[in-house]
Structures are given as structure tokens and as C-alpha cells.
Scaffold this motif. Structure first.
Motif, short mmCIF file in Angstrom:
data_model
loop_
_atom_site.label_atom_id
_atom_site.label_comp_id
_atom_site.label_asym_id
_atom_site.label_seq_id
_atom_site.Cartn_x
_atom_site.Cartn_y
_atom_site.Cartn_z
N GLY A 108 -6.42 -31.11 43.35
CA GLY A 108 -6.08 -29.98 44.24
C GLY A 108 -5.99 -28.63 43.55
O GLY A 108 -5.18 -27.79 43.94
N THR A 109 -6.85 -28.41 42.56
CA THR A 109 -6.78 -27.15 41.77
C THR A 109 -6.90 -25.91 42.66
O THR A 109 -6.12 -24.98 42.52
N SER A 110 -7.89 -25.92 43.53
CA SER A 110 -8.12 -24.73 44.36
C SER A 110 -7.00 -24.55 45.37
O SER A 110 -6.61 -23.43 45.69
N GLY A 150 -15.73 -24.83 34.85
CA GLY A 150 -15.57 -23.56 35.57
C GLY A 150 -16.00 -23.60 37.03
O GLY A 150 -16.19 -22.55 37.64
N LYS A 151 -16.09 -24.79 37.60
CA LYS A 151 -16.48 -24.90 39.01
C LYS A 151 -15.46 -24.18 39.91
O LYS A 151 -15.83 -23.38 40.75
N SER A 152 -14.19 -24.51 39.70
CA SER A 152 -13.17 -23.92 40.58
C SER A 152 -13.03 -22.42 40.34
O SER A 152 -12.77 -21.66 41.28
N LEU A 194 -18.43 -25.62 48.34
CA LEU A 194 -17.99 -26.98 48.03
C LEU A 194 -17.60 -27.07 46.56
O LEU A 194 -18.46 -27.06 45.67
N ASP A 195 -16.29 -27.11 46.31
CA ASP A 195 -15.76 -27.17 44.95
C ASP A 195 -15.57 -28.65 44.59
O ASP A 195 -14.56 -29.26 44.93
N GLY A 196 -16.58 -29.20 43.93
CA GLY A 196 -16.60 -30.64 43.69
C GLY A 196 -15.75 -31.07 42.52
O GLY A 196 -15.36 -30.26 41.69
N PRO A 197 -15.47 -32.38 42.47
CA PRO A 197 -14.79 -32.93 41.30
C PRO A 197 -15.80 -33.16 40.18
O PRO A 197 -17.01 -33.15 40.44
#
Ligand code: ATP
Ligand code: MG
Length: 213
Positions: free
Chosen positions: A42-44, A13-15, A83-86
Motif C-alpha cells: 500500500g505504498t501509494s 521507482g514505479k510508485s 496502474l502502480d504495479g507490484p
């Protein structure tokens, strides 16, 4: 200010949190940008493209960055860089966390989800990240009140701080994401209220740590 979203496991659920924070903070009049640090996926960035096609307001800034350092170089231009990390960020995760005012570790209620996040938190602490900056958030959470209590108890014993409000796993949020909406923009007032509470409380925690620093 900088918030980073970090996890060992993928899909926690990061993104989703990045979108929620970006939308709510932009609505509140701050400038915010999501740094999409998983350029391969590239989800976001894809979500932002769907949002633009649908014409939803507010316009949310999202940019792909190939390295954490490049995102950090841009951070000063915004009130908040998210920062939306992997997943499995490892070294990149340490760089993200060290530069952040607040490090969010999303997790579900299961031991399988919590354990790797606690390990990730300990590793960050070992590399010098201030434990006060780490914040666990229950995301994609599905379960009874008893499960919620048991999960909180587990994380408390591990010395972790957990956000009060949770981001529940809901079909409406999944559908909203597919349409380019953030979780706070689903067409159900009760869901909206609950989810906005998550964003608000994260901002409160950010400000608290900022004042303490
Ligand atoms: N609260 C929710 N309710 C329902 N679906 C959700 C919720 N939060 C996230 N999802 C969905 O779950 C999937 C994974 O969520 P998300 O992409 O936010 O996780 P992630 O941690 O960013 O994953 P990755 O590690 O792959 O970057 C996505 O399909 C997303 O739309
Ligand atoms: Mg993601």
C-alpha cells in the motif's frame, strides 16, 4: 487512457513515477487515479494519506485494488488510470500491459537493474504486447554522463525506447515522498524543472502512441 508501471525488481521507482504523473496530470486539469496494485504494501495509499494530512493540493485520487481486472473496470471513469504495479507482477503484469496505452519500465543505470527489465520487456512482447508501447525511464538515477550514455547504448542494442529526461535519485525527493509530495513538488526550482520534464515527456509519448493507434 491507461499507463502501467511494471518491474521485475522492487524499489526501482514505479510508485515515485505514479505519484509524479498523477500530480502533474491532475494539475493540468485531467482526472487521474493511481490504482495501488500492491495492497499488502500500500505504498501509494499511505503516501496519499500523508498528503491528505498535510493538505497539499491538488487532491490526487488513489485507490487500492486487489486485482488488475478490478482496476481496469474503473479505468473508463478517468482521463488517465495509472496502474502502480507490484514487483514481480508476472501474470498480473501481462494483463496490465495488454490493457495499457503506455507501459513504463523504470530502471537504474546498472546492468543489474537493466537486465531484468529488458527480459520483462521481451516477455511482454512475446505475449503480444506491442513493442511500441514499451518505454524505459531512468529512475532513481545516479551517475555520470558517461554512465548515462553507456546505459542508453545498452538499451538501444536491446531495441528498447528510452525516455530522454531522467528522474534523479535525490535526498530532497526522498524527503518529499515522506511528506506526501510528488518529486515535482520539492522546494527546489531546478529539481522541479527537471522532474516536470519527465512527466511532460511521458505525456508526450502517451499522446504520440495514442495518435498512432
Ligand atoms: N528519485 C528519487 N530520489 C530519491 N528517492 C527516491 C526516488 N524515487 C523513489 N525514491 C525512494 O526509493 C524507494 C523506492 O521507490 P518506489 O517506492 O517508487 O519504488 P517501487 O518500484 O514502487 O517499489 P516497489 O517495487 O516496492 O513497489 C522509496 O523509498 C522512494 O521514496
Ligand atoms: Mg511501488
Amino acid at each position: 487512457m491507461i499507463i502501467s508501471l511494471i518491474s521485475q525488481k522492487g524499489g526501482v521507482g514505479k510508485s515515485a513515477l505514479a505519484r509524479l504523473l498523477a500530480v502533474e496530470i491532475t494539475k493540468a486539469g485531467w482526472s487521474a487515479k493511481i490504482a495501488d496494485l500492491d495492497p499488502a504494501q500500500g505504498t501509494s495509499t499511505k503516501w496519499k494519506a500523508r498528503r491528505d494530512v498535510a493538505g497539499f493540493q491538488p487532491d490526487v485520487a488513489v485507490e487500492k485494488f486487489r486485482t488488475v481486472e478490478r482496476a481496469l473496470n474503473e479505468a473508463a471513469r478517468y482521463d488517465l488510470m495509472i496502474l502502480d504495479g507490484p514487483a514481480h507482477a508476472e501474470q498480473g503484469g501481462r494483463v496490465m500491459a495488454k490493457a495499457s496505452d503506455l507501459v513504463i519500465l523504470p530502471t537504474g543505470y546498472s546492468l543489474d537493474d537493466m537486465e531484468p527489465q529488458v527480459e520483462a520487456a521481451y516477455e511482454l512482447e512475446d505475449t503480444g504486447v506491442d513493442p511500441e508501447r514499451l518505454l524505459f525511464v531512468f529512475c532513481r538515477a545516479k551517475g555520470s554522463d558517461a554512465e548515462d550514455r553507456a546505459a542508453r547504448s545498452y538499451l538501444r542494442k536491446a531495441r528498447m525506447t528510452v525516455l530522454g529526461p531522467i528522474l534523479p535519485e535525490l535526498a530532497s525527493i526522498r524527503q518529499g515522498h515522506a511528506e506526501g509530495r510528488a518529486a515535482s513538488e520539492v522546494p527546489f526550482p531546478k529539481v522541479q524543472e527537471k522532474v516536470i520534464d519527465v512527466a511532460q515527456e511521458i505525456v508526450n509519448q502517451l499522446m504520440k502512441r495514442r495518435e498512432a493507434a
